[in-house]
Motif scaffolding. Structure first.
Motif, PDB file in Angstrom:
ATOM      1  N   LYS A 238      36.574  32.397  38.259  1.00  0.00           N
ATOM      2  CA  LYS A 238      35.399  32.469  37.371  1.00  0.00           C
ATOM      3  C   LYS A 238      34.104  32.365  38.180  1.00  0.00           C
ATOM      4  O   LYS A 238      33.129  33.081  37.904  1.00  0.00           O
ATOM      5  N   LYS A 239      34.086  31.515  39.201  1.00  0.00           N
ATOM      6  CA  LYS A 239      32.904  31.388  40.062  1.00  0.00           C
ATOM      7  C   LYS A 239      32.573  32.723  40.721  1.00  0.00           C
ATOM      8  O   LYS A 239      31.413  33.126  40.809  1.00  0.00           O
ATOM      9  N   ILE A 240      33.608  33.399  41.206  1.00  0.00           N
ATOM     10  CA  ILE A 240      33.393  34.710  41.835  1.00  0.00           C
ATOM     11  C   ILE A 240      32.857  35.697  40.807  1.00  0.00           C
ATOM     12  O   ILE A 240      31.849  36.375  41.031  1.00  0.00           O
ATOM     13  N   ALA A 241      33.517  35.769  39.648  1.00  0.00           N
ATOM     14  CA  ALA A 241      33.126  36.731  38.612  1.00  0.00           C
ATOM     15  C   ALA A 241      31.685  36.524  38.151  1.00  0.00           C
ATOM     16  O   ALA A 241      30.960  37.491  37.898  1.00  0.00           O
ATOM     17  N   ASP A 242      31.270  35.276  38.067  1.00  0.00           N
ATOM     18  CA  ASP A 242      29.918  34.964  37.570  1.00  0.00           C
ATOM     19  C   ASP A 242      28.812  35.426  38.517  1.00  0.00           C
ATOM     20  O   ASP A 242      27.638  35.480  38.120  1.00  0.00           O
ATOM     21  N   ASN A 243      29.149  35.753  39.755  1.00  0.00           N
ATOM     22  CA  ASN A 243      28.150  36.181  40.732  1.00  0.00           C
ATOM     23  C   ASN A 243      27.973  37.691  40.797  1.00  0.00           C
ATOM     24  O   ASN A 243      27.147  38.180  41.580  1.00  0.00           O
ATOM     25  N   PHE A 244      28.750  38.426  39.974  1.00  0.00           N
ATOM     26  CA  PHE A 244      28.706  39.892  40.078  1.00  0.00           C
ATOM     27  C   PHE A 244      28.647  40.552  38.706  1.00  0.00           C
ATOM     28  O   PHE A 244      29.127  40.004  37.712  1.00  0.00           O
ATOM     29  N   ASP A 245      28.079  41.762  38.686  1.00  0.00           N
ATOM     30  CA  ASP A 245      28.067  42.572  37.472  1.00  0.00           C
ATOM     31  C   ASP A 245      29.380  43.344  37.326  1.00  0.00           C
ATOM     32  O   ASP A 245      29.775  43.699  36.222  1.00  0.00           O
ATOM     33  N   LEU A 246      30.052  43.608  38.444  1.00  0.00           N
ATOM     34  CA  LEU A 246      31.354  44.279  38.403  1.00  0.00           C
ATOM     35  C   LEU A 246      32.369  43.399  37.695  1.00  0.00           C
ATOM     36  O   LEU A 246      32.316  42.169  37.798  1.00  0.00           O
ATOM     37  N   ASN A 247      33.335  44.023  36.999  1.00  0.00           N
ATOM     38  CA  ASN A 247      34.397  43.192  36.445  1.00  0.00           C
ATOM     39  C   ASN A 247      35.301  42.708  37.577  1.00  0.00           C
ATOM     40  O   ASN A 247      35.325  43.283  38.663  1.00  0.00           O
ATOM     41  N   ILE A 248      36.052  41.679  37.340  1.00  0.00           N
ATOM     42  CA  ILE A 248      36.802  40.990  38.391  1.00  0.00           C
ATOM     43  C   ILE A 248      37.887  41.875  39.010  1.00  0.00           C
ATOM     44  O   ILE A 248      38.161  41.786  40.210  1.00  0.00           O
ATOM     45  N   GLU A 249      38.491  42.773  38.205  1.00  0.00           N
ATOM     46  CA  GLU A 249      39.511  43.673  38.751  1.00  0.00           C
ATOM     47  C   GLU A 249      38.910  44.613  39.797  1.00  0.00           C
ATOM     48  O   GLU A 249      39.472  44.786  40.891  1.00  0.00           O
ATOM     49  N   ASP A 250      37.778  45.233  39.456  1.00  0.00           N
ATOM     50  CA  ASP A 250      37.106  46.144  40.388  1.00  0.00           C
ATOM     51  C   ASP A 250      36.701  45.406  41.662  1.00  0.00           C
ATOM     52  O   ASP A 250      36.857  45.915  42.776  1.00  0.00           O
ATOM     53  N   LEU A 251      36.187  44.221  41.477  1.00  0.00           N
ATOM     54  CA  LEU A 251      35.738  43.411  42.608  1.00  0.00           C
ATOM     55  C   LEU A 251      36.907  43.093  43.541  1.00  0.00           C
ATOM     56  O   LEU A 251      36.794  43.190  44.764  1.00  0.00           O
ATOM     57  N   ALA A 252      38.043  42.740  42.949  1.00  0.00           N
ATOM     58  CA  ALA A 252      39.228  42.389  43.737  1.00  0.00           C
ATOM     59  C   ALA A 252      39.712  43.568  44.575  1.00  0.00           C
ATOM     60  O   ALA A 252      40.057  43.408  45.759  1.00  0.00           O
ATOM     61  N   ILE A 253      39.749  44.756  43.970  1.00  0.00           N
ATOM     62  CA  ILE A 253      40.207  45.947  44.698  1.00  0.00           C
ATOM     63  C   ILE A 253      39.206  46.331  45.787  1.00  0.00           C
ATOM     64  O   ILE A 253      39.583  46.625  46.930  1.00  0.00           O
ATOM     65  N   ARG A 254      37.935  46.315  45.473  1.00  0.00           N
ATOM     66  CA  ARG A 254      36.922  46.703  46.469  1.00  0.00           C
ATOM     67  C   ARG A 254      36.858  45.721  47.637  1.00  0.00           C
ATOM     68  O   ARG A 254      36.540  46.105  48.759  1.00  0.00           O
ATOM     69  N   PHE A 255      37.158  44.451  47.361  1.00  0.00           N
ATOM     70  CA  PHE A 255      37.232  43.469  48.447  1.00  0.00           C
ATOM     71  C   PHE A 255      38.301  43.886  49.454  1.00  0.00           C
ATOM     72  O   PHE A 255      38.085  43.839  50.673  1.00  0.00           O
ATOM     73  N   ILE A 256      39.458  44.315  48.953  1.00  0.00           N
ATOM     74  CA  ILE A 256      40.538  44.765  49.838  1.00  0.00           C
ATOM     75  C   ILE A 256      40.127  46.036  50.576  1.00  0.00           C
ATOM     76  O   ILE A 256      40.349  46.178  51.777  1.00  0.00           O
ATOM     77  N   MET A 257      39.498  46.963  49.861  1.00  0.00           N
ATOM     78  CA  MET A 257      39.091  48.231  50.460  1.00  0.00           C
ATOM     79  C   MET A 257      38.030  48.031  51.554  1.00  0.00           C
ATOM     80  O   MET A 257      37.839  48.893  52.410  1.00  0.00           O
ATOM     81  N   SER A 258      37.354  46.894  51.531  1.00  0.00           N
ATOM     82  CA  SER A 258      36.348  46.596  52.552  1.00  0.00           C
ATOM     83  C   SER A 258      36.982  46.274  53.897  1.00  0.00           C
ATOM     84  O   SER A 258      36.307  46.303  54.933  1.00  0.00           O
ATOM     85  N   GLN A 259      38.275  45.974  53.887  1.00  0.00           N
ATOM     86  CA  GLN A 259      39.012  45.727  55.128  1.00  0.00           C
ATOM     87  C   GLN A 259      39.637  47.052  55.581  1.00  0.00           C
ATOM     88  O   GLN A 259      40.711  47.431  55.121  1.00  0.00           O
ATOM     89  N   LYS A 260      38.952  47.750  56.437  1.00  0.00           N
ATOM     90  CA  LYS A 260      39.337  49.123  56.793  1.00  0.00           C
ATOM     91  C   LYS A 260      40.691  49.227  57.510  1.00  0.00           C
ATOM     92  O   LYS A 260      41.279  50.300  57.585  1.00  0.00           O
ATOM     93  N   LEU A 261      41.179  48.120  58.054  1.00  0.00           N
ATOM     94  CA  LEU A 261      42.412  48.167  58.825  1.00  0.00           C
ATOM     95  C   LEU A 261      43.665  48.143  57.949  1.00  0.00           C
ATOM     96  O   LEU A 261      44.766  48.356  58.438  1.00  0.00           O
ATOM     97  N   ILE A 262      43.500  47.879  56.651  1.00  0.00           N
ATOM     98  CA  ILE A 262      44.642  47.818  55.733  1.00  0.00           C
ATOM     99  C   ILE A 262      45.042  49.229  55.308  1.00  0.00           C
ATOM    100  O   ILE A 262      44.203  50.037  54.910  1.00  0.00           O
ATOM    101  N   ASN A 263      46.340  49.533  55.390  1.00  0.00           N
ATOM    102  CA  ASN A 263      46.816  50.885  55.121  1.00  0.00           C
ATOM    103  C   ASN A 263      47.134  51.167  53.662  1.00  0.00           C
ATOM    104  O   ASN A 263      46.902  52.269  53.173  1.00  0.00           O
ATOM    105  N   SER A 264      47.688  50.166  52.961  1.00  0.00           N
ATOM    106  CA  SER A 264      48.055  50.414  51.574  1.00  0.00           C
ATOM    107  C   SER A 264      47.923  49.131  50.748  1.00  0.00           C
ATOM    108  O   SER A 264      48.246  48.038  51.214  1.00  0.00           O
TER     109      SER A 264
END
Length: 317
Positions: A238-264
């Motif tokens: 909830k603390k994380i979600a309250d800091n962003f306009d994005l919904n928590i699902e989108d935020l969670a996926i984009r956090f992973i996508m920010s790590q360019k070394l992850i393949n899948s």
């Protein structure tokens, strides 16, 4: 390094339906599973993570791949015959797991065969991997992988073993993969990196974020969890979600996508709406550095507060 794997990998544990005891995410119809598999493929997902212990999902996956086997990559697991028995890497267990998966999937090979959460100190690992290498030569498996209980286990395993693929937990409240340069060492070793629990067992979803009190049904594996841990996850999600306009699902996926070394990125869903939300094109974007700093600051605070050995069990309804 494994070629031609999709950026999203569909995890099929949630598609297995209710299994014995508190060991699943609950009931789901076969028709819905078939729709999810079909739509996943239409969206460009060609990689599916499974295990014979997941319940009926592996059989449904076998039905799904029947006329497209050459276009699909299957990552299955060996070493676990029941969630209520110890992990076992004896030759007979490996053969049992592999043959069961081959029957379920109606195929004659597994693309990626993973050791299921091994103890790095297990003395049977060497003979298990030697046996898997024999099966690889026979064409029963194409690549050798390992599903890690803890990302740091790789630091021990890499001293003695070479893997084509690694699977481990990673999300906004579990960043162990970034400690001790583990992620960088995996890339140096040219290992394909798959990450799971990206939605933190469903805690990074609007449906849980917006609840005042968390409870799970008896057949849900999360009903066995410690109450303090569940409350911690809920509070800090909830603390994380309250800091962003994005919904928590989108935020969670984009956090992973920010790590360019992850393949899948392994995603688990229980309905079509979840699949559509998680795989939309906008979620392939990285977060800004400022956003990552906010998340990391909350993660540090979470680490200070979390209980390593909680004592209060969850009460299922």
């Amino acid at each position: 390094m494994i070629k031609d794997i999709s950026k999203f990998c569909l995890g099929t544990w949630s598609l297995g339906g209710a299994t014995k005891g508190a060991s699943s995410y609950g009931k789901i119809s076969e028709k819905l599973v078939e729709k999810i598999l079909d739509l996943s493929f239409e969206k460009g997902i060609n990689t599916f993570d499974t295990a014979s212990v997941y319940g009926k999902s592996e059989k449904l996956l076998g039905k799904f791949i029947k006329n497209k086997r050459d276009k699909i990559k299957i990552a299955s697991k060996i070493g676990c015959t029941s969630y209520f028995k110890k992990i076992n890497f004896e030759k007979k267990t490996i053969l049992h797991n592999l043959e069961l998966s081959l029957r379920n999937l109606k195929t004659d090979y597994i693309d990626i065969c993973q050791l299921y959460n091994p103890n790095p100190q297990d003395k049977k690992l060497l003979s298990a991997i030697e046996y898997l290498q024999e099966l690889k030569k026979k064409g029963k498996i194409k690549y050798l992988g390992v599903s890690l209980q803890n990302p740091s286990d790789y630091l021990y395993l890499r001293k003695n073993f070479k893997f084509d693929m690694i699977q481990c937990n990673f999300n906004m409240l579990d960043q162990r993969l970034l400690e001790n340069k583990i992620l960088k060492k995996m890339t140096i070793d040219k290992v394909s990196i798959f990450v799971r629990t990206v939605l933190n067992f469903g805690f990074f979803t609007e449906s849980i974020i917006n609840k005042k009190k968390i409870s799970f049904k008896k057949n849900d594996h999360r009903s066995r969890w410690n109450k303090s841990q569940v409350e911690n996850w809920h509070v800090f999600s909830k603390k994380i979600a309250d800091n962003f306009d994005l919904n928590i699902e989108d935020l969670a996926i984009r956090f992973i996508m920010s790590q360019k070394l992850i393949n899948s990125v392994i995603i688990g869903v229980m309905n079509i709406d979840q699949l559509n939300k998680l795989t939309k094109l906008n979620n392939l974007k990285s977060l800004k550095d400022r956003d990552l700093r906010i998340i990391n600051n909350i993660y540090k605070l979470y680490e200070k507060n979390r209980l390593l050995k909680p004592k209060i069990p969850m009460k299922s309804r």
